[in-house]
Design an enzyme around this catalytic site. Structure first.
Site, mmCIF file in Angstrom:
data_model
loop_
_atom_site.group_PDB
_atom_site.id
_atom_site.type_symbol
_atom_site.label_atom_id
_atom_site.label_comp_id
_atom_site.label_asym_id
_atom_site.label_seq_id
_atom_site.Cartn_x
_atom_site.Cartn_y
_atom_site.Cartn_z
ATOM 1 N N THR A 164 16.382 1.483 15.044
ATOM 2 C CA THR A 164 15.975 2.569 14.155
ATOM 3 C C THR A 164 14.492 2.770 14.467
ATOM 4 O O THR A 164 13.799 1.798 14.800
ATOM 5 C CB THR A 164 16.165 2.223 12.658
ATOM 6 N N HIS A 165 14.050 3.989 14.429
ATOM 7 C CA HIS A 165 12.680 4.329 14.849
ATOM 8 C C HIS A 165 12.391 3.861 16.277
ATOM 9 O O HIS A 165 11.246 3.588 16.617
ATOM 10 C CB HIS A 165 11.643 3.723 13.892
ATOM 11 N N SER A 286 12.129 10.290 44.806
ATOM 12 C CA SER A 286 10.902 11.063 44.791
ATOM 13 C C SER A 286 10.430 11.246 46.226
ATOM 14 O O SER A 286 10.622 10.365 47.060
ATOM 15 C CB SER A 286 9.844 10.300 43.984
ATOM 16 N N ASN A 294 15.368 8.729 39.939
ATOM 17 C CA ASN A 294 15.192 9.551 38.744
ATOM 18 C C ASN A 294 16.533 10.011 38.161
ATOM 19 O O ASN A 294 17.400 10.452 38.899
ATOM 20 C CB ASN A 294 14.356 10.791 39.087
ATOM 21 N N GLU A 299 18.442 14.324 32.557
ATOM 22 C CA GLU A 299 17.254 15.126 32.220
ATOM 23 C C GLU A 299 17.599 16.606 32.144
ATOM 24 O O GLU A 299 17.146 17.332 31.253
ATOM 25 C CB GLU A 299 16.151 14.921 33.261
#
Ligand code: ARG
Length: 467
Positions: A164-165, A286, A294, A299
């Site tokens: 949580t958080h 990359s 990646n 994403e």
């Protein structure tokens, strides 16, 4: 001057009322053919049903019907084989097809538009299109749910930190975590099933806005096209696109859910977590940093969510100030809708595949649980069960955690004697309770993370998928 806008395709003037043709720019600005040609199959389906009804009602002859059927089937062939020539000056899919039909079969082609307007025609086409899209999306959701289940099943007892958080909270089963997404997608699917009922109503017969003076049979057309009912008000039927907005809201929630999962994948792939690896086919390297892998696909899912939410706002805004009935504004419903469908379909297809290639690092997950005093609540509960009020127990455990921090170890690593300094009620049985597995095991009720509950949830889910 020929009064027929369809026949007058070169620099159309609509009718004798118009003294000059539109400019090339206005023509391009107002045309929808670039994007609405994808409605062609549905436009033809709708026309076939309309023609059959017109014939059955004695509005057109049997010969006309047969000519229309033949002509439309040839056009369908031409479109499927990419031989059909779409013309911008004919504005949209409806006029392009009608013009070609008339070229092929003459007057019978012109009679097809009796008792119909493009207003009820386009509303029908979109509903047919969306109905198919919804069915496709529901089955893709199921495929992704199946992939989630398969992965969850392998990890019923794999322990990981629940957050949580984004701070370590309590130990949970990784299978339980995955099953949370199963539940989200289940509601998404139920929402679509519900939305489909309102999509699946026939606007045709509303004509331009007020209905038609011909003795039509809308119920027959609805039956021929598989609609569950007919729209009950002609003005509403040609103008509202709330069904598209509703679909778009459902799609926005699907993307929101997928975006959340993507965010977790991205975090978990970061070496600081190191919880999972995605198969290489979903990642890129990359061009400058050789060490990088990646998570491009998650994403992009997260990124494309913005586009889907944007489409929802676009459709709502498109509708909000329109007076009854049809307005050309509605032509703007198509691109957001089509892009929403395409994006959701691609995303779900990729996701199901991506889930089947997830590699899980169980050691990394377990290590992470042991770094955040994840069983502090279990110690508090233990003391509470021995009669200490929960708030006092909370305080005792807070001090114990502070002590562990000073010793630079996890709560779970403290010796029994260490623990007993904080409460005499702590006995040897605490050792098992403070392990991640013991903690996970103890949350043993419907919806809890105990492995037996996760197993049961998976069984319920499999059952749900089969119906
Ligand atoms: N292309 C139009 C649309 O997408 C079809 C309906 C046009 N109706 C009209 N009266 N101009 O909405």
């Amino acid at each position: 001057m020929n009064n027929d806008p369809v026949a007058n395709n070169n620099k159309k003037t609509w009718s004798g009322r118009f003294s000059e043709p539109v400019s090339e720019l206005v023509e391009r600005y107002t045309a929808s053919i670039r994007f609405d040609q994808r409605l062609a199959e549905y436009d033809i389906q709708g026309s076939l049903a309309h023609a059959q009804m017109l014939c059955q009602q004695g509005i057109i002859s049997q010969d006309d019907l047969m000519a229309i059927q033949q002509g439309l089937s040839q056009i369908q062939q031409e479109i499927r084989e990419h031989r059909f020539v779409w013309l911008q000056e004919l504005e949209d899919v409806h006029l392009n097809i009608e013009k070609r039909l008339t070229a092929l079969i003459g007057d019978a082609g012109k009679r097809l538009h009796t008792a119909r307007s493009r207003n009820d025609q386009v509303a029908t086409d979109i509903r047919l299109y969306l109905r198919t899209a919804i069915d496709d999306i529901i089955s893709l959701l199921k495929a992704m749910q199946t992939a989630l289940l398969n992965l969850a099943e392998q990890h019923i007892t794999t322990v990981m930190p629940g957050f949580t958080h984004l701070q370590v909270a309590q130990p949970i089963s990784f299978g339980h975590h995955l099953m949370a997404y199963f539940e989200m997608l289940k509601r998404d699917s139920e929402r679509l099933i519900d939305c489909r009922k309102r999509v699946n109503q026939l606007p045709l017969g509303s004509a331009a806005l007020a209905g038609t003076s011909y003795p039509i049979n809308r119920e027959l057309v609805a039956e021929l096209l598989g609609f569950e009912g007919v729209c009950q008000n002609s003005l509403d039927a040609v103008s509202d696109r709330d069904f598209a907005i509703e679909f778009s809201a459902c799609a926005s929630l699907i993307m929101t859910h997928l975006s959340r999962l993507s965010e977790e994948f991205i975090l978990w792939m970061n070496p600081s977590f190191g919880f999972i690896q995605l198969a290489d086919r979903f990642c890129t390297g990359s061009s400058i940093m050789p060490q990088k892998k990646n998570p491009d696909v998650p994403e992009l899912v997260r990124g494309k969510t913005g586009r889907i939410h944007g489409h929802l706002v676009a459709l709502l805004t498109l509708m909000k100030a329109q007076p009854l009935a049809y307005n050309k504004d509605n032509q703007e419903d198509k691109e957001p809708l089509f892009d929403t469908v395409d994006t959701i379909i691609d995303t779900l297809r990729i996701y199901a595949d991506m889930l089947s290639g997830v590699q899980v690092n169980q050691q990394a997950m377990r290590r992470a649980v042991l770094r955040g005093h994840a069983t502090a609540t279990d110690l508090a509960d233990y003391l509470t069960k021995k009669g200490i009020p929960f708030r006092d127990a909370h305080e005792i455990v807070a001090k114990t955690v502070q002590y562990a921090e000073q010793k630079n170890c996890d709560l779970n690593d403290l010796e029994l004697q260490d623990l007993q300094q904080f409460s005499q009620l702590i006995e040897a049985d605490i050792v098992k309770i403070l392990t991640p597995e013991g903690s996970m095991q103890s949350r043993n009720h419907t919806g809890g993370t105990a492995p037996s509950q996760v197993q049961a949830a998976i069984e319920r889910a499999r059952q749900w998928l089969t119906v």
